[in-house]
Write an enzyme that holds these catalytic residues in place. Structure first.
Site, PDB file in Angstrom:
ATOM      1  N   GLU A  73     -40.462  26.600  14.604  1.00 23.44           N
ATOM      2  CA  GLU A  73     -41.102  27.733  15.290  1.00 23.44           C
ATOM      3  C   GLU A  73     -42.625  27.560  15.210  1.00 23.44           C
ATOM      4  O   GLU A  73     -43.138  27.125  14.178  1.00 23.44           O
ATOM      5  CB  GLU A  73     -40.712  29.031  14.557  1.00 23.44           C
ATOM      6  CG  GLU A  73     -41.420  30.285  15.022  1.00 23.44           C
ATOM      7  CD  GLU A  73     -41.203  31.475  14.073  1.00 23.44           C
ATOM      8  OE1 GLU A  73     -41.086  31.286  12.843  1.00 23.44           O
ATOM      9  OE2 GLU A  73     -41.151  32.609  14.573  1.00 23.44           O
ATOM     10  N   ASN A  76     -43.178  34.487  21.563  1.00 20.20           N
ATOM     11  CA  ASN A  76     -42.881  33.434  20.593  1.00 20.20           C
ATOM     12  C   ASN A  76     -41.743  32.616  21.218  1.00 20.20           C
ATOM     13  O   ASN A  76     -40.610  33.079  21.307  1.00 20.20           O
ATOM     14  CB  ASN A  76     -42.459  34.084  19.271  1.00 20.20           C
ATOM     15  CG  ASN A  76     -42.307  33.078  18.140  1.00 20.20           C
ATOM     16  OD1 ASN A  76     -42.091  31.899  18.385  1.00 20.20           O
ATOM     17  ND2 ASN A  76     -42.395  33.566  16.916  1.00 20.20           N
ATOM     18  N   LYS A 108     -38.321  34.561  21.666  1.00 15.31           N
ATOM     19  CA  LYS A 108     -37.775  35.247  20.479  1.00 15.31           C
ATOM     20  C   LYS A 108     -37.517  36.732  20.748  1.00 15.31           C
ATOM     21  O   LYS A 108     -38.385  37.435  21.287  1.00 15.31           O
ATOM     22  CB  LYS A 108     -38.774  35.078  19.327  1.00 15.31           C
ATOM     23  CG  LYS A 108     -38.333  35.626  17.981  1.00 15.31           C
ATOM     24  CD  LYS A 108     -39.368  35.216  16.931  1.00 15.31           C
ATOM     25  CE  LYS A 108     -39.019  35.648  15.531  1.00 15.31           C
ATOM     26  NZ  LYS A 108     -40.002  35.139  14.538  1.00 15.31           N
ATOM     27  N   GLU A 150     -46.140  39.752  13.069  1.00 14.59           N
ATOM     28  CA  GLU A 150     -45.628  39.258  14.363  1.00 14.59           C
ATOM     29  C   GLU A 150     -45.579  40.342  15.423  1.00 14.59           C
ATOM     30  O   GLU A 150     -45.776  40.071  16.605  1.00 14.59           O
ATOM     31  CB  GLU A 150     -44.238  38.634  14.188  1.00 14.59           C
ATOM     32  CG  GLU A 150     -44.297  37.201  13.720  1.00 14.59           C
ATOM     33  CD  GLU A 150     -42.993  36.472  13.967  1.00 14.59           C
ATOM     34  OE1 GLU A 150     -42.559  36.364  15.114  1.00 14.59           O
ATOM     35  OE2 GLU A 150     -42.403  36.030  12.964  1.00 14.59           O
ATOM     36  N   CYS A 181     -36.243  31.797  14.277  1.00 11.80           N
ATOM     37  CA  CYS A 181     -36.456  32.354  12.942  1.00 11.80           C
ATOM     38  C   CYS A 181     -35.656  33.622  12.683  1.00 11.80           C
ATOM     39  O   CYS A 181     -34.454  33.564  12.478  1.00 11.80           O
ATOM     40  CB  CYS A 181     -37.944  32.571  12.690  1.00 11.80           C
ATOM     41  SG  CYS A 181     -38.278  32.788  10.929  1.00 11.80           S
ATOM     42  N   ASN A 186     -40.432  30.013  10.257  1.00  8.80           N
ATOM     43  CA  ASN A 186     -41.526  30.102   9.281  1.00  8.80           C
ATOM     44  C   ASN A 186     -41.146  31.279   8.389  1.00  8.80           C
ATOM     45  O   ASN A 186     -41.321  32.439   8.786  1.00  8.80           O
ATOM     46  CB  ASN A 186     -42.856  30.455   9.954  1.00  8.80           C
ATOM     47  CG  ASN A 186     -43.496  29.302  10.715  1.00  8.80           C
ATOM     48  OD1 ASN A 186     -44.411  28.657  10.242  1.00  8.80           O
ATOM     49  ND2 ASN A 186     -43.006  29.064  11.924  1.00  8.80           N
TER      50      ASN A 186
HETATM   51  N1  CDV Z   1     -41.079  34.020  11.418  1.00  6.56           N
HETATM   52  C1  CDV Z   1     -40.101  34.883  11.063  1.00  6.56           C
HETATM   53  O1  CDV Z   1     -39.383  35.400  11.911  1.00  6.56           O
HETATM   54  N2  CDV Z   1     -39.983  35.155   9.729  1.00  6.56           N
HETATM   55  C2  CDV Z   1     -39.003  36.085   9.218  1.00  6.56           C
HETATM   56  C3  CDV Z   1     -39.484  36.773   7.968  1.00  6.56           C
HETATM   57  C4  CDV Z   1     -40.679  37.613   8.202  1.00  6.56           C
HETATM   58  C5  CDV Z   1     -38.377  37.670   7.393  1.00  6.56           C
HETATM   59  C6  CDV Z   1     -37.696  35.382   8.914  1.00  6.56           C
HETATM   60  O2  CDV Z   1     -36.656  35.903   9.331  1.00  6.56           O
HETATM   61  O3  CDV Z   1     -37.694  34.384   8.213  1.00  6.56           O
END
Ligand code: CDV
Length: 313
Positions: free
Chosen positions: A47, A111, A128, A146, A172, A197
């Site tokens: 990501e 994203n 996303k 975010e 993510c 991330n």
């Molecule tokens: N980049 C993300 O989406 N990170 C989220 C954190 C903030 C919980 C994740 O689900 O890893």
């Protein structure tokens, strides 16, 4: 007969705030060449792979905010990736911050992740959906902002024909939500690409740092098993600008087993030859949705138990 696709998880270690796109792309090219040396069909990057994880900062200046986004893809900085993919005959998946404009000039921030085929052509795009964190700065050591920087994606969870398979994407935080997987599962997905991330140590009052690595793999393994799909989960990780992010990039089978995993928190490639027929077997048998999954029964359960969906908020 086996139906094979060879995939690489191209994990990235930290990216500094002042690292240029060109410097990052040089790292991505090195990872791509290593993957190509293993005879890989497609290499999966994380990501927001082109920059540091900028949503940890509350940036006010509009021009500075815009500087973290790509207005077009490919662009001058990323063109070498597309050319190398074509030259090596390897596909890739890339996450980045996207600036998009409506015909009337309205600006949108997403994203985003794309699939690029072995000729360097973009064949799939995802934005996303489950945007985590906050829009406003909280009183705690670290921020995950975010919601300040990204709208909810408007493309759903599409599944694409790519690399002779049915491929979906999520980004993510999307991996934590069962509906992400089920929407793709209902489209017959066989391979899911997901970059992440995932920070630890932000000082969240519900700090679950000790369980963060477990929840990462739990999400991939449950999503794959319950929807009879392979997945490639790829981290940007390590200590980035003083903040720690988990690694554990993994390739997960439709059985829910992890078949390959990164061992470092740096740039690292792991590879697995995936038999898509392993997904087909689960889809034919225990997770034969058409045969076993009958949504009308779920409605009956609600009616008979008087169960109500939880109130909003
Ligand atoms: N980049 C993300 O989406 N990170 C989220 C954190 C903030 C919980 C994740 O689900 O890893």
């Amino acid at each position: 007969m086996a139906r094979m696709i060879k995939v690489a998880a191209a994990q990235m270690g930290p990216t500094a705030r002042d690292e240029t796109r060109q410097e990052v792309v040089a790292r991505l090219l090195e990872l791509m060449r290593e993957a190509a040396g293993w005879g890989v069909d497609v290499v999966v990057y994380p990501e927001l792979a082109l920059t540091t994880f900028f949503p940890r900062w509350a940036i006010e200046d509009e021009d500075e905010i815009d500087s973290w986004y790509e207005r077009e893809m490919p662009n001058a900085a990323t063109q070498p990736l597309f050319e190398e993919a074509d030259k090596l005959g390897i596909g890739f998946h890339l996450g980045y911050a996207e600036l998009a404009f409506d015909a009337d000039g309205t600006k949108h921030r997403y994203n985003t992740a794309i699939i690029v085929d072995k000729t360097g052509a973009i064949t799939g795009k995802f934005r996303k959906i489950h945007i985590p964190g906050h829009a406003e700065v909280l009183d705690r050591p670290g921020q995950h902002l975010e919601k300040r920087y990204f709208e909810v994606g408007d493309l759903g969870f599409p599944v694409f024909r790519a690399f002779d398979s049915l491929v979906g994407m999520c980004i993510c935080n999307d991996r934590r939500w069962p509906e992400t997987w089920r929407v793709m599962g209902l489209q017959g997905v066989e391979m899911v690409f997901c970059g992440y991330n995932t920070p630890v140590g932000l000082g969240d009052p519900y700090d679950l740092d000790a369980l963060t690595p477990f929840h990462n793999h739990l999400s991939f393994q449950a999503g794959c098993y319950q929807n009879a799909t392979w997945a490639v989960g790829v981290a940007k990780c390590g200590t980035e600008e003083g903040f720690n992010m988990i690694g554990q990039s993994c390739i997960v089978a439709p059985s829910g087993e992890i078949v390959a995993q990164c061992s470092s928190i740096e740039d690292e490639v792991v590879v697995h030859q995936c038999d898509l027929n392993a997904a087909a077997e689960y889809k034919r048998d225990i997770f034969n949705f058409a045969y076993h999954r009958q949504p009308q029964h779920y409605r009956l359960i609600v009616e008979r138990t008087g169960a109500e969906p939880p109130a909003e908020g």
